[in-house]
Motif scaffolding. Structure first.
Motif, PDB file in Angstrom:
ATOM      1  N   ALA A 115      31.610 -84.591  38.856  1.00 21.54           N
ATOM      2  CA  ALA A 115      30.800 -85.665  39.908  1.00 21.54           C
ATOM      3  C   ALA A 115      31.291 -85.620  41.369  1.00 21.54           C
ATOM      4  CB  ALA A 115      30.898 -87.280  39.163  1.00 21.54           C
ATOM      5  N   LEU A 116      32.472 -85.446  41.349  1.00 19.21           N
ATOM      6  CA  LEU A 116      32.924 -85.643  42.679  1.00 19.21           C
ATOM      7  C   LEU A 116      32.696 -84.213  43.497  1.00 19.21           C
ATOM      8  CD1 LEU A 116      36.388 -87.249  42.141  1.00 19.21           C
ATOM      9  CD2 LEU A 116      34.665 -88.117  43.597  1.00 19.21           C
ATOM     10  N   THR A 117      32.710 -83.350  42.706  1.00 16.90           N
ATOM     11  CA  THR A 117      32.459 -81.818  43.300  1.00 16.90           C
ATOM     12  C   THR A 117      30.815 -81.643  43.577  1.00 16.90           C
ATOM     13  OG1 THR A 117      34.368 -80.842  42.008  1.00 16.90           O
ATOM     14  CG2 THR A 117      32.384 -79.333  42.887  1.00 16.90           C
ATOM     15  N   GLY A 118      30.059 -82.287  42.612  1.00 17.71           N
ATOM     16  CA  GLY A 118      28.771 -82.192  42.975  1.00 17.71           C
ATOM     17  C   GLY A 118      28.386 -83.277  44.258  1.00 17.71           C
ATOM     18  N   TRP A 119      29.003 -84.216  44.526  1.00 16.73           N
ATOM     19  CA  TRP A 119      28.861 -84.858  45.624  1.00 16.73           C
ATOM     20  C   TRP A 119      29.056 -84.399  46.689  1.00 16.73           C
ATOM     21  CZ3 TRP A 119      32.568 -86.894  48.660  1.00 16.73           C
ATOM     22  CH2 TRP A 119      32.157 -87.383  49.992  1.00 16.73           C
ATOM     23  N   PHE A 120      30.270 -83.629  46.648  1.00 16.76           N
ATOM     24  CA  PHE A 120      30.706 -82.978  48.198  1.00 16.76           C
ATOM     25  C   PHE A 120      29.905 -81.765  48.223  1.00 16.76           C
ATOM     26  CE2 PHE A 120      33.660 -80.242  50.284  1.00 16.76           C
ATOM     27  CZ  PHE A 120      34.290 -81.132  51.164  1.00 16.76           C
ATOM     28  N   ALA A 121      29.393 -80.946  47.345  1.00 20.63           N
ATOM     29  CA  ALA A 121      28.650 -79.831  47.396  1.00 20.63           C
ATOM     30  C   ALA A 121      27.449 -80.267  48.114  1.00 20.63           C
ATOM     31  CB  ALA A 121      28.376 -79.073  46.092  1.00 20.63           C
ATOM     32  N   ARG A 122      26.899 -81.411  47.710  1.00 24.69           N
ATOM     33  CA  ARG A 122      25.525 -81.863  48.247  1.00 24.69           C
ATOM     34  C   ARG A 122      25.703 -82.204  49.781  1.00 24.69           C
ATOM     35  NH1 ARG A 122      25.110 -84.351  43.046  1.00 24.69           N
ATOM     36  NH2 ARG A 122      25.851 -86.191  44.046  1.00 24.69           N
ATOM     37  N   TRP A 123      26.702 -83.101  50.023  1.00 27.40           N
ATOM     38  CA  TRP A 123      27.058 -83.357  51.406  1.00 27.40           C
ATOM     39  C   TRP A 123      27.260 -82.363  52.443  1.00 27.40           C
ATOM     40  CZ3 TRP A 123      32.479 -83.484  53.505  1.00 27.40           C
ATOM     41  CH2 TRP A 123      32.381 -83.993  54.928  1.00 27.40           C
ATOM     42  N   ARG A 124      27.916 -81.141  51.866  1.00 25.19           N
ATOM     43  CA  ARG A 124      28.161 -80.023  52.737  1.00 25.19           C
ATOM     44  C   ARG A 124      26.991 -78.891  52.404  1.00 25.19           C
ATOM     45  NH1 ARG A 124      31.837 -79.892  56.346  1.00 25.19           N
ATOM     46  NH2 ARG A 124      32.156 -77.416  55.974  1.00 25.19           N
ATOM     47  N   LYS A 125      25.964 -79.212  51.749  1.00 27.73           N
ATOM     48  CA  LYS A 125      24.787 -78.503  51.471  1.00 27.73           C
ATOM     49  C   LYS A 125      25.069 -77.183  50.938  1.00 27.73           C
ATOM     50  CE  LYS A 125      21.620 -80.575  55.104  1.00 27.73           C
ATOM     51  NZ  LYS A 125      22.608 -81.914  55.152  1.00 27.73           N
ATOM     52  N   TRP A 126      25.988 -77.152  50.053  1.00 29.10           N
ATOM     53  CA  TRP A 126      26.325 -75.688  49.348  1.00 29.10           C
ATOM     54  C   TRP A 126      25.458 -75.888  48.039  1.00 29.10           C
ATOM     55  CZ3 TRP A 126      32.470 -77.040  49.015  1.00 29.10           C
ATOM     56  CH2 TRP A 126      32.804 -76.736  50.606  1.00 29.10           C
ATOM     57  N   ASP A 127      25.468 -74.385  47.572  1.00 29.03           N
ATOM     58  CA  ASP A 127      24.532 -74.073  46.498  1.00 29.03           C
ATOM     59  C   ASP A 127      25.850 -74.086  45.416  1.00 29.03           C
ATOM     60  OD1 ASP A 127      22.931 -73.204  44.309  1.00 29.03           O
ATOM     61  OD2 ASP A 127      23.168 -71.157  44.832  1.00 29.03           O
ATOM     62  N   ALA A 128      25.643 -75.238  44.353  1.00 28.68           N
ATOM     63  CA  ALA A 128      26.660 -75.217  43.304  1.00 28.68           C
ATOM     64  C   ALA A 128      26.065 -75.531  42.024  1.00 28.68           C
ATOM     65  CB  ALA A 128      27.230 -76.663  43.609  1.00 28.68           C
ATOM     66  N   PRO A 129      26.883 -75.260  40.960  1.00 27.38           N
ATOM     67  CA  PRO A 129      26.374 -75.148  39.360  1.00 27.38           C
ATOM     68  C   PRO A 129      25.782 -76.636  39.193  1.00 27.38           C
ATOM     69  CG  PRO A 129      28.249 -74.005  39.403  1.00 27.38           C
ATOM     70  CD  PRO A 129      28.222 -74.593  41.171  1.00 27.38           C
ATOM     71  N   SER A 130      25.039 -76.905  38.216  1.00 31.68           N
ATOM     72  CA  SER A 130      24.653 -78.167  37.944  1.00 31.68           C
ATOM     73  C   SER A 130      25.671 -79.133  37.325  1.00 31.68           C
ATOM     74  CB  SER A 130      23.627 -78.014  36.759  1.00 31.68           C
ATOM     75  OG  SER A 130      24.306 -77.678  35.486  1.00 31.68           O
ATOM     76  N   PHE A 131      25.680 -80.210  37.198  1.00 38.21           N
ATOM     77  CA  PHE A 131      26.675 -81.160  37.076  1.00 38.21           C
ATOM     78  C   PHE A 131      27.256 -80.686  35.517  1.00 38.21           C
ATOM     79  CE2 PHE A 131      27.711 -85.042  34.264  1.00 38.21           C
ATOM     80  CZ  PHE A 131      28.969 -85.554  35.004  1.00 38.21           C
ATOM     81  N   ALA A 132      26.322 -80.577  34.683  1.00 36.55           N
ATOM     82  CA  ALA A 132      26.821 -80.209  33.326  1.00 36.55           C
ATOM     83  C   ALA A 132      27.669 -78.962  33.202  1.00 36.55           C
ATOM     84  CB  ALA A 132      25.764 -79.969  32.191  1.00 36.55           C
ATOM     85  N   ALA A 133      27.130 -77.963  34.098  1.00 34.78           N
ATOM     86  CA  ALA A 133      27.917 -76.649  34.128  1.00 34.78           C
ATOM     87  C   ALA A 133      29.307 -76.858  34.845  1.00 34.78           C
ATOM     88  CB  ALA A 133      27.171 -75.822  35.048  1.00 34.78           C
ATOM     89  N   LEU A 134      29.311 -77.854  35.939  1.00 32.52           N
ATOM     90  CA  LEU A 134      30.629 -77.848  36.635  1.00 32.52           C
ATOM     91  C   LEU A 134      31.565 -78.901  35.585  1.00 32.52           C
ATOM     92  CD1 LEU A 134      29.721 -79.262  39.857  1.00 32.52           C
ATOM     93  CD2 LEU A 134      31.113 -77.417  39.578  1.00 32.52           C
ATOM     94  N   ALA A 135      30.996 -79.631  34.739  1.00 33.15           N
ATOM     95  CA  ALA A 135      31.983 -80.283  34.005  1.00 33.15           C
ATOM     96  C   ALA A 135      32.579 -79.544  32.871  1.00 33.15           C
ATOM     97  CB  ALA A 135      31.058 -81.548  33.005  1.00 33.15           C
ATOM     98  N   GLY A 136      31.822 -78.605  32.602  1.00 38.08           N
ATOM     99  CA  GLY A 136      32.307 -77.692  31.656  1.00 38.08           C
ATOM    100  C   GLY A 136      33.306 -76.623  32.397  1.00 38.08           C
ATOM    101  N   ILE A 137      33.048 -76.323  33.461  1.00 43.27           N
ATOM    102  CA  ILE A 137      33.951 -75.571  34.305  1.00 43.27           C
ATOM    103  C   ILE A 137      35.297 -76.476  34.266  1.00 43.27           C
ATOM    104  CG2 ILE A 137      34.592 -74.707  36.436  1.00 43.27           C
ATOM    105  CD1 ILE A 137      31.593 -73.721  36.514  1.00 43.27           C
TER     106      ILE A 137
END
Length: 434
Positions: A115-137
């Protein structure tokens, strides 16, 4: 018929066994955090198509994957921050490698970090994996850390807070530079063979840096009392030369993809752990046969890894009166000799051992063992030895865990807890020996 052996008996006299006052840094209680991070980055590149962490390219999905796996792999060691701001000396036993290293709590940490990574990626406008993928990673990164701590001998409370046991697989020493190099080299090779321009300079430079690193590790090993032979040093440098230089022949290395280099690193690391498991099995078998031939009343036993390589082991047997120790060295042994080590042949068994006796029971030792702090130390210690001595009118009780070996007499021993009593039996001080 008993085989010839030299028996070294260490008495309970403290003057013959006095530990230096400063604690050794060799026995830090975790596989180093840097190695965990290197392993996480390698897994990200090898399995999840992660990009280089420090590439000059703009942040992309692949780099987010690699950074996330690396951060997940080092996250469990964040528990050390509590120790840094606490005066409780026993947190290293009761807190470190507990909640943040728990398989029970792993899903919670993975979700929060995602959740923290997804929020930070959106703030920085980065292309990031989905929340589910990030949780698995993140889950895989944290799991890699837990697994790598389990293969050491310190113990990891993987079932906390439901159960506070400390499983330990005793396969690899807490700091293993060979294992760290296996995880790091495959991540350097893609940079070396990224393009033909400047290939030889990058290959020779990388080999030179790792060769100097080898010499530095040998120097450290010499200082801490775990020397590496000249033959092993030269062999390592030659192997590194082959790894970095041979793929340049006919441009072979230029054709290998980054993911292939990294996947090869993961496979070699798994093979290294398998070799450690094989050596541990044989060492453990020797310890059991040694106990049987000596007719020991075994309360617990183990074969623990020793530096500098997986061919060195410390056989420990806890008996009613103390702890027996025998060192096992497979370095230079052939496959036939290793196989023979698992037989009943007396010649294949260790020829030397030491005995560390417990001090005879007295009122001071009994009082020390009733203290809550000492009970915590005894809960943690797998091979405890109790010592007693007098300093003037003061009585000193010390408890050491031989799981953390005293490599050299001029170096300090780790995890020795001391209780000082006054003449009237009151506790004057207690804590780790300094």
């Amino acid at each position: 018929m008993r085989w010839p052996c030299r028996r070294e008996t260490l008495t309970a006299d403290f003057r013959a066994l006095r530990f230096p006052r400063r604690r050794s840094l060799l026995y830090t209680p975790t596989m180093d955090t840097i190695t965990h991070g290197i392993a996480g980055a390698l897994i990200g590149k090898a399995v999840f198509r992660g990009d280089e962490m420090f590439a000059l390219r703009p942040m992309n999905r692949g780099r987010v994957v690699t950074w996330s796996l690396m951060l997940g792999a080092i996250f469990p060691d964040s528990d050390v921050f509590r120790e840094m701001f606490s005066h409780n000396q026993l947190l290293i036993l009761t807190w470190h490698r507990s909640i943040t290293h728990s398989l029970i709590c792993l899903p919670i940490f993975a979700v929060v970090l995602a959740a923290l990574t997804g929020w930070f990626a959106r703030w920085r406008k980065w292309d990031a994996p989905s929340f589910a993928a990030l949780a698995g990673i993140y889950a895989i990164g944290i799991a890699s850390h837990i697994a790598m701590d389990l293969i050491t001998s310190f113990g990891t409370m993987i079932w906390s807070p439901l159960q506070w046991s400390r499983p330990a697989w005793d396969l690899i020493f807490i700091i293993d530079f060979t294992f760290s190099a296996i995880l790091l080299v495959p991540q350097v090779l893609p940079w070396v063979y990224a393009k033909p321009e400047g290939l030889q300079k990058r290959a020779l430079g990388s080999w030179f840096v790792f060769a100097i690193g080898t010499l530095a590790v040998a120097g450290i090993a010499q200082i801490v009392g775990a020397p590496i032979s000249v033959e092993a040093i030269l062999s390592t440098i030659v192997i590194l030369a082959a790894i970095f230089l041979l793929p340049s022949l006919r441009g072979f290395g230029l054709k290998v993809k980054r993911a292939s280099w990294n996947l090869a690193g993961v496979l070699v690391a798994l093979c290294y752990i398998a070799m450690a498991f094989y050596a541990h099995t044989i060492a453990l078998d020797r310890v059991q046969k040694f106990a049987a031939l000596e007719h020991l009343d075994v309360q617990s036993f183990g074969a623990l890894p020793l530096p500098p390589s997986i061919w060195h082991w410390d056989g420990l047997i806890r008996a009613p009166r103390g702890v027996y120790e025998t060192r096992i060295n497979f370095a230079g042994a052939s496959d036939e000799a290793l196989a023979e080590g698992a037989t009943n042949s007396p010649q294949a068994l260790p020829l030397e051992y030491r005995f560390y006796p417990d001090a005879p029971a007295n009122s001071y030792i009994d009082a020390a063992k009733r203290l809550p702090q000492v009970q915590t130390v005894l809960w943690f210690a797998r091979f405890p030895v109790t010592r007693f001595h007098k300093e003037g009118s003061d009585a000193i009780v010390e408890i050491s865990d031989l799981r953390f070996p005293h490599v050299r007499p001029d170096r300090p021993a780790s995890f020795t807890y001391q209780v000082r009593f006054g003449a009237n039996g009151t506790v004057l001080s207690q804590g780790w020996s300094k």
